[in-house]
Write a protein that holds these residues in place. Structure first.
Motif, mmCIF file in Angstrom:
data_model
loop_
_atom_site.group_PDB
_atom_site.id
_atom_site.type_symbol
_atom_site.label_atom_id
_atom_site.label_comp_id
_atom_site.label_asym_id
_atom_site.label_seq_id
_atom_site.Cartn_x
_atom_site.Cartn_y
_atom_site.Cartn_z
ATOM 1 N N GLU A 1 8.195 19.925 -5.512
ATOM 2 C CA GLU A 1 9.562 20.432 -5.534
ATOM 3 C C GLU A 1 10.229 20.168 -6.876
ATOM 4 O OE1 GLU A 1 13.757 19.583 -3.134
ATOM 5 O OE2 GLU A 1 11.826 19.193 -2.167
ATOM 6 N N LEU A 2 10.081 18.953 -7.370
ATOM 7 C CA LEU A 2 10.692 18.590 -8.648
ATOM 8 C C LEU A 2 10.105 19.429 -9.777
ATOM 9 C CD1 LEU A 2 12.568 16.725 -10.260
ATOM 10 C CD2 LEU A 2 10.687 15.075 -10.379
ATOM 11 N N ALA A 3 8.783 19.577 -9.793
ATOM 12 C CA ALA A 3 8.134 20.320 -10.867
ATOM 13 C C ALA A 3 8.537 21.784 -10.859
ATOM 14 C CB ALA A 3 6.618 20.200 -10.742
ATOM 15 N N LEU A 4 8.529 22.425 -9.697
ATOM 16 C CA LEU A 4 8.855 23.845 -9.617
ATOM 17 C C LEU A 4 10.293 24.108 -10.052
ATOM 18 C CD1 LEU A 4 7.837 26.659 -8.868
ATOM 19 C CD2 LEU A 4 8.570 26.205 -6.502
ATOM 20 N N ALA A 5 11.210 23.253 -9.614
ATOM 21 C CA ALA A 5 12.615 23.435 -9.992
ATOM 22 C C ALA A 5 12.813 23.281 -11.486
ATOM 23 C CB ALA A 5 13.489 22.434 -9.236
ATOM 24 N N ASP B 1 6.663 25.272 5.902
ATOM 25 C CA ASP B 1 6.447 23.929 5.364
ATOM 26 C C ASP B 1 6.291 23.946 3.849
ATOM 27 O OD1 ASP B 1 6.472 22.820 7.933
ATOM 28 O OD2 ASP B 1 4.332 23.208 8.209
ATOM 29 N N THR B 2 6.593 25.078 3.234
ATOM 30 C CA THR B 2 6.339 25.241 1.801
ATOM 31 C C THR B 2 7.645 25.372 1.027
ATOM 32 O OG1 THR B 2 4.286 26.407 2.330
ATOM 33 C CG2 THR B 2 5.111 26.624 0.083
ATOM 34 N N ILE B 3 7.688 24.718 -0.121
ATOM 35 C CA ILE B 3 8.823 24.863 -1.031
ATOM 36 C C ILE B 3 8.512 26.007 -1.990
ATOM 37 C CG2 ILE B 3 10.183 23.766 -2.846
ATOM 38 C CD1 ILE B 3 10.726 22.609 -0.136
ATOM 39 N N ILE B 4 9.416 26.973 -2.088
ATOM 40 C CA ILE B 4 9.229 28.127 -2.969
ATOM 41 C C ILE B 4 10.494 28.351 -3.783
ATOM 42 C CG2 ILE B 4 7.630 29.256 -1.367
ATOM 43 C CD1 ILE B 4 10.014 31.116 -0.590
ATOM 44 N N LEU B 5 10.392 29.180 -4.791
ATOM 45 C CA LEU B 5 11.597 29.637 -5.473
ATOM 46 C C LEU B 5 12.395 30.527 -4.536
ATOM 47 C CD1 LEU B 5 10.345 30.677 -9.036
ATOM 48 C CD2 LEU B 5 11.771 28.714 -8.462
ATOM 49 N N ARG B 6 13.697 30.442 -4.579
ATOM 50 C CA ARG B 6 14.507 31.409 -3.848
ATOM 51 C C ARG B 6 14.099 32.809 -4.285
ATOM 52 N NH1 ARG B 6 19.703 29.035 -5.731
ATOM 53 N NH2 ARG B 6 20.302 31.204 -5.992
#
Length: 207
Positions: free
Chosen positions: A137-141, A166-171
């Motif tokens: 999450e930190l890296a993608l943001a 269960d996945t963090i993605i870009l909006r």
């Protein structure tokens, strides 16, 4: 996302509209993490490169590495990094200001003669808030925030990320805007707010 909302994402606190993307391949390097986290950060760069169509490189002919990401525990560590004060004049004053503000992150950009991004420095002080975030999450943001020159407050009140199962993605709208921003027909730099209309016309839902 409306054209007005897009325009706001690239309007500086001074009131100036300024859109800029990278004008050269991004050659990232990461400091202060173990190999496991390093692979996560590199994966985020690869994901954004695939999304935008912009190239990554092992090295930059002028700078060696042109996108430096620093993880550390205390702002006082930065002036101790060899050569960093040469890359960032006024580093001591910057560190003093960030310490006084209690900041946990900061980004600095450098630009070529046309105004396209040629270098970026990402500083992450791993306080309790950042340390609680999953590495993915930190890296993608953070990587999303260096692929374009967003306004200072673009993500102040809302993260560029979303949760899909269960996945963090870009909006989706942020991903679509990054992809539109790298349309080769568009200029790398724009100072006319009408550029927001051109971005809007090219936005598609992200897959």
């Amino acid at each position: 996302m409306t054209p007005q909302e897009i325009e706001a994402l690239f309007t500086r606190e001074s009131g100036e509209f300024l859109f800029a993307r990278w004008g050269r391949p991004i050659a990232p390097i990461v400091f202060g993490v173990e190999d496991e986290t390093l692979s996560v950060v590199k994966g985020a760069f690869e994901a954004l490169a695939a999304l935008s169509g912009h190239k990554l490189a092992e090295t930059d002919a002028e700078l060696g590495s042109n996108c430096m990401v620093f993880f550390f525990r205390d702002w006082a560590e930065l002036p101790q990094v060899p050569g960093l004060d040469g890359l960032l004049p006024g580093l001591a004053d910057l560190v003093a200001r960030l310490e006084a503000e209690g900041a946990n992150q900061y980004r600095v950009f450098r630009f070529d003669a046309e105004g396209a991004i040629k270098a970026a420095f990402v500083f992450l002080r791993m306080d309790k808030a950042l340390s609680r975030l999953p590495a993915e999450e930190l890296a993608l943001a953070q990587v999303a925030q260096v692929f374009l020159l967003w306004s200072e407050g673009a993500f102040r009140d809302r993260s560029p990320l979303a949760v899909a199962g269960d996945t963090i993605i870009l909006r989706p709208e942020v991903a679509g805007l990054i992809r539109a921003g790298y349309d080769p027909v568009l200029p790398s730099v724009a100072r006319d707010p009408a550029h927001a209309l051109r971005l809007f016309a090219r936005m598609e839902p992200a897959l």
